[in-house]
Design a protein around this motif. Sequence first.
Motif, PDB file in Angstrom:
ATOM      1  N   MET A  41       0.731  -1.297  -0.164  1.00  0.00           N
ATOM      2  CA  MET A  41       0.020  -0.048   0.012  1.00  0.00           C
ATOM      3  C   MET A  41       1.077   1.335  -0.096  1.00  0.00           C
ATOM      4  O   MET A  41       1.637   1.398   0.789  1.00  0.00           O
ATOM      5  CB  MET A  41      -0.712   0.186   1.265  1.00  0.00           C
ATOM      6  N   SER A  42       0.608   2.093  -0.726  1.00  0.00           N
ATOM      7  CA  SER A  42       1.362   3.342  -1.043  1.00  0.00           C
ATOM      8  C   SER A  42       1.209   4.466  -0.106  1.00  0.00           C
ATOM      9  O   SER A  42       0.002   4.068   0.644  1.00  0.00           O
ATOM     10  CB  SER A  42       1.219   3.887  -2.315  1.00  0.00           C
ATOM     11  N   GLU A  43       1.901   5.359   0.068  1.00  0.00           N
ATOM     12  CA  GLU A  43       1.436   6.364   1.479  1.00  0.00           C
ATOM     13  C   GLU A  43       0.353   6.713   1.213  1.00  0.00           C
ATOM     14  O   GLU A  43      -0.602   6.971   2.100  1.00  0.00           O
ATOM     15  CB  GLU A  43       2.828   7.323   1.376  1.00  0.00           C
ATOM     16  N   HIS A  44       0.052   7.473   0.191  1.00  0.00           N
ATOM     17  CA  HIS A  44      -1.252   8.229  -0.108  1.00  0.00           C
ATOM     18  C   HIS A  44      -2.409   7.264   0.031  1.00  0.00           C
ATOM     19  O   HIS A  44      -3.669   7.930   0.166  1.00  0.00           O
ATOM     20  CB  HIS A  44      -1.211   8.840  -1.718  1.00  0.00           C
ATOM     21  N   GLU A  45      -2.350   6.162  -0.262  1.00  0.00           N
ATOM     22  CA  GLU A  45      -3.325   5.284   0.244  1.00  0.00           C
ATOM     23  C   GLU A  45      -3.610   4.663   1.366  1.00  0.00           C
ATOM     24  O   GLU A  45      -4.388   3.655   1.908  1.00  0.00           O
ATOM     25  CB  GLU A  45      -3.508   3.924  -0.885  1.00  0.00           C
ATOM     26  N   ALA A  46      -2.777   4.989   2.244  1.00  0.00           N
ATOM     27  CA  ALA A  46      -2.747   4.523   3.736  1.00  0.00           C
ATOM     28  C   ALA A  46      -3.927   4.864   4.447  1.00  0.00           C
ATOM     29  O   ALA A  46      -4.498   5.887   4.405  1.00  0.00           O
ATOM     30  CB  ALA A  46      -1.786   5.006   4.479  1.00  0.00           C
ATOM     31  N   ASN A  47      -4.439   3.877   5.280  1.00  0.00           N
ATOM     32  CA  ASN A  47      -5.464   4.118   6.114  1.00  0.00           C
ATOM     33  C   ASN A  47      -5.042   4.601   7.491  1.00  0.00           C
ATOM     34  O   ASN A  47      -4.658   3.794   8.317  1.00  0.00           O
ATOM     35  CB  ASN A  47      -6.256   3.215   6.290  1.00  0.00           C
ATOM     36  N   PRO A  48      -5.305   5.942   8.019  1.00  0.00           N
ATOM     37  CA  PRO A  48      -4.838   6.178   9.477  1.00  0.00           C
ATOM     38  C   PRO A  48      -5.218   5.320  10.212  1.00  0.00           C
ATOM     39  O   PRO A  48      -4.725   4.897  11.372  1.00  0.00           O
ATOM     40  CB  PRO A  48      -5.368   7.513   9.462  1.00  0.00           C
ATOM     41  N   ALA A  49      -6.304   4.650  10.314  1.00  0.00           N
ATOM     42  CA  ALA A  49      -6.792   3.510  11.143  1.00  0.00           C
ATOM     43  C   ALA A  49      -6.183   2.417  11.277  1.00  0.00           C
ATOM     44  O   ALA A  49      -5.994   1.578  12.353  1.00  0.00           O
ATOM     45  CB  ALA A  49      -8.296   3.104  10.661  1.00  0.00           C
ATOM     46  N   ASP A  50      -5.109   2.112  10.275  1.00  0.00           N
ATOM     47  CA  ASP A  50      -4.237   1.044  10.334  1.00  0.00           C
ATOM     48  C   ASP A  50      -3.100   1.336  11.311  1.00  0.00           C
ATOM     49  O   ASP A  50      -2.318   0.316  11.855  1.00  0.00           O
ATOM     50  CB  ASP A  50      -3.447   0.923   9.156  1.00  0.00           C
ATOM     51  N   ARG A  51      -2.752   2.568  11.761  1.00  0.00           N
ATOM     52  CA  ARG A  51      -1.768   2.789  12.560  1.00  0.00           C
ATOM     53  C   ARG A  51      -1.857   2.109  14.034  1.00  0.00           C
ATOM     54  O   ARG A  51      -3.195   2.511  14.525  1.00  0.00           O
ATOM     55  CB  ARG A  51      -1.809   4.502  12.698  1.00  0.00           C
ATOM     56  N   SER A  52      -1.080   1.565  14.608  1.00  0.00           N
ATOM     57  CA  SER A  52      -1.319   0.856  15.988  1.00  0.00           C
ATOM     58  C   SER A  52      -0.095   1.019  16.827  1.00  0.00           C
ATOM     59  O   SER A  52       0.284   0.211  17.574  1.00  0.00           O
ATOM     60  CB  SER A  52      -1.329  -0.712  15.569  1.00  0.00           C
TER      61      SER A  52
ATOM     62  N   PRO B 257       3.448  12.371  -4.241  1.00  0.00           N
ATOM     63  CA  PRO B 257       2.195  12.299  -4.596  1.00  0.00           C
ATOM     64  C   PRO B 257       1.660  10.898  -5.013  1.00  0.00           C
ATOM     65  O   PRO B 257       2.434  10.146  -5.147  1.00  0.00           O
ATOM     66  CB  PRO B 257       2.428  13.076  -6.033  1.00  0.00           C
ATOM     67  N   GLY B 258       0.255  10.842  -4.842  1.00  0.00           N
ATOM     68  CA  GLY B 258      -0.173   9.407  -5.120  1.00  0.00           C
ATOM     69  C   GLY B 258      -1.487   9.503  -6.020  1.00  0.00           C
ATOM     70  O   GLY B 258      -1.828  10.598  -6.321  1.00  0.00           O
ATOM     71  N   ALA B 259      -1.918   8.451  -6.193  1.00  0.00           N
ATOM     72  CA  ALA B 259      -3.259   8.532  -7.048  1.00  0.00           C
ATOM     73  C   ALA B 259      -4.471   8.969  -6.389  1.00  0.00           C
ATOM     74  O   ALA B 259      -5.475   9.695  -7.139  1.00  0.00           O
ATOM     75  CB  ALA B 259      -3.562   6.937  -7.369  1.00  0.00           C
ATOM     76  N   HIS B 260      -4.543   9.091  -5.191  1.00  0.00           N
ATOM     77  CA  HIS B 260      -5.661   9.852  -4.301  1.00  0.00           C
ATOM     78  C   HIS B 260      -5.316  10.511  -3.540  1.00  0.00           C
ATOM     79  O   HIS B 260      -6.239  11.601  -3.246  1.00  0.00           O
ATOM     80  CB  HIS B 260      -6.561   8.545  -3.694  1.00  0.00           C
ATOM     81  N   ARG B 261      -4.268  10.621  -2.653  1.00  0.00           N
ATOM     82  CA  ARG B 261      -4.012  11.518  -1.743  1.00  0.00           C
ATOM     83  C   ARG B 261      -2.488  11.953  -1.957  1.00  0.00           C
ATOM     84  O   ARG B 261      -1.648  11.022  -2.520  1.00  0.00           O
ATOM     85  CB  ARG B 261      -4.074  10.885  -0.212  1.00  0.00           C
TER      86      ARG B 261
END
Length: 544
Positions: free
Chosen positions: A1-12, A72-76
């Motif tokens: 998963m690229s940075e811009h597609e990361a889900n902040p909820a995945d942070r643990s 830069p990424g595809a979505h964010r």
Amino acid sequence: MSEHEANPADRSGAGQERKARVFRPQTPPAVALGRLAESLGLDAGPQADVVISGITNDSRSVLPGDLYVALPGAHRHGADFSAQAVADGAVAVLTDEDGARLLAWDSAVESVPVLIHAEPRAVVGRLAATIYGNGPEDGLRRFGVTGTNGKTTTSYFVNALLRGLGVVPGLIGTIEILAGDEAIPSVLTTPESSDVQALMARMRQHGLGAVTMEVSSHALQFHRVDGVLFDVAGFTNLTQDHLDLHGSMDEYFATKGLLFTPEHASTGVVIVDDSWGRLFAEASRIPVTRLAVAPDSAVDADWSVQDVVSRGALGSEFALHGPDGAVLRARVPLPGGFNVANAALAIVMVLSSGVSVEEMAGVLAGGDPLSVQVPGRMQVVATEPRAIVDFAHNPDALERALQAVRSPDGSGKVIVVFGATGERDAGKRPVMGATAVRGADVVIVTDDDPHDEDPAAIRSEVIAGAFQARDQERPDVLVEESFPRDEAIRRAVELAGPQDTILVAGRGHEVWQEVKGVNIALDDREELRAALAARGFRDSTTND
């Protein structure tokens, strides 16, 4: 998963920090930001003395002291995550003009210096190499293997030969990452350039003498091996794959060729059995050694494979003839002519790193060094019937695998279970169906990793090619559709007798199947063992 597609909820929290640290050297470096900025032709300003101890373009992997690269990424845009990166300890940010405009409105980033570069992704690897102190004189020999098929097995063979020479090697591969005997958990299929450099620094700190890396076209296209200068690069073959990314075979060829440039490698070894291999050798911008495996390719080769003796399931023996009358004799325990090619390439790559023919002859003569176990690559799960799991996931690899598993005396039928991956090079689907019909007696089409695509639609494209080949070429071949995949494997075992061969192809070592964004636990080897046991076949012989 690229940075811009990361889900902040995945942070643990601590768990995420542990993931980040698995790639880092145990002793953090310390490099002044000003030195990094100067290497890019930039000015760090009054904060040039800020100390950088790591680098990452994944905000979830930031550790205190890091330079965070907002891409830069595809979505964010990665700049959207800069505040979190700074909160987690990033002491500087590198981004492009678009990222800088986003950061101008983010007060949380005002406390750290921001460097602006037109193409930050293209310089991450070089910066990481500087931060971690990696370079041609650091004592770590680097081997890179590219090509469509055979990268994994060749990498394992290279490392086995290095061990035979008394060198402790590391591995950066699609199956696993190893620092000697230490397994490093992989959180990415192909590590980013910053991770690659950090891993190499960690391996040096462990006292390793070499590292072998599988270099995919994705790694080259997306700058993941930038900043790495391989001592020896190896090329296996080029066949249709990844055209969803590259668009054409010519573009695919050009991307692979990036490894054979002075920026990435000092010398290379190329298998020149076909027109792509010969063109690869001719187009190389570094000195190359030509290796011929096919008998009719030996005319202009530096090394050639001769006197191949197939032992069926037990592999092959062969001789490798080289300059000045040199002859090396080797045995490879994995079946198939393609594994002879993989083994020969590994031998010549190690020779090209400066090892003498005499040293190599000694290694090959003692201890059977090529008897390595490669998970999911022609992995024998049972012997009666012969049951094999392989990663073959494109037409060429499937054809070679089917040829390899066919009994030398022609006895027994060959049953193949396979599918095609979703959202990937759809053009190869009917070709794979036709290939299966030409090489097997029973063809069971099932699902691979559909991703977000309709599995039934994928299967229908594969089956269309299979039916066409069956009707025109081999009307006696049985073609069935079966899903889900575990059911297809059970169906194959149901149709098999003790004298037959089952090949489950496409996923190899993988243990998760992705369907509509959900990872489903699925290991072809375990499913095959369970199905065989349920039918009362004798105990499996595993190569785990």
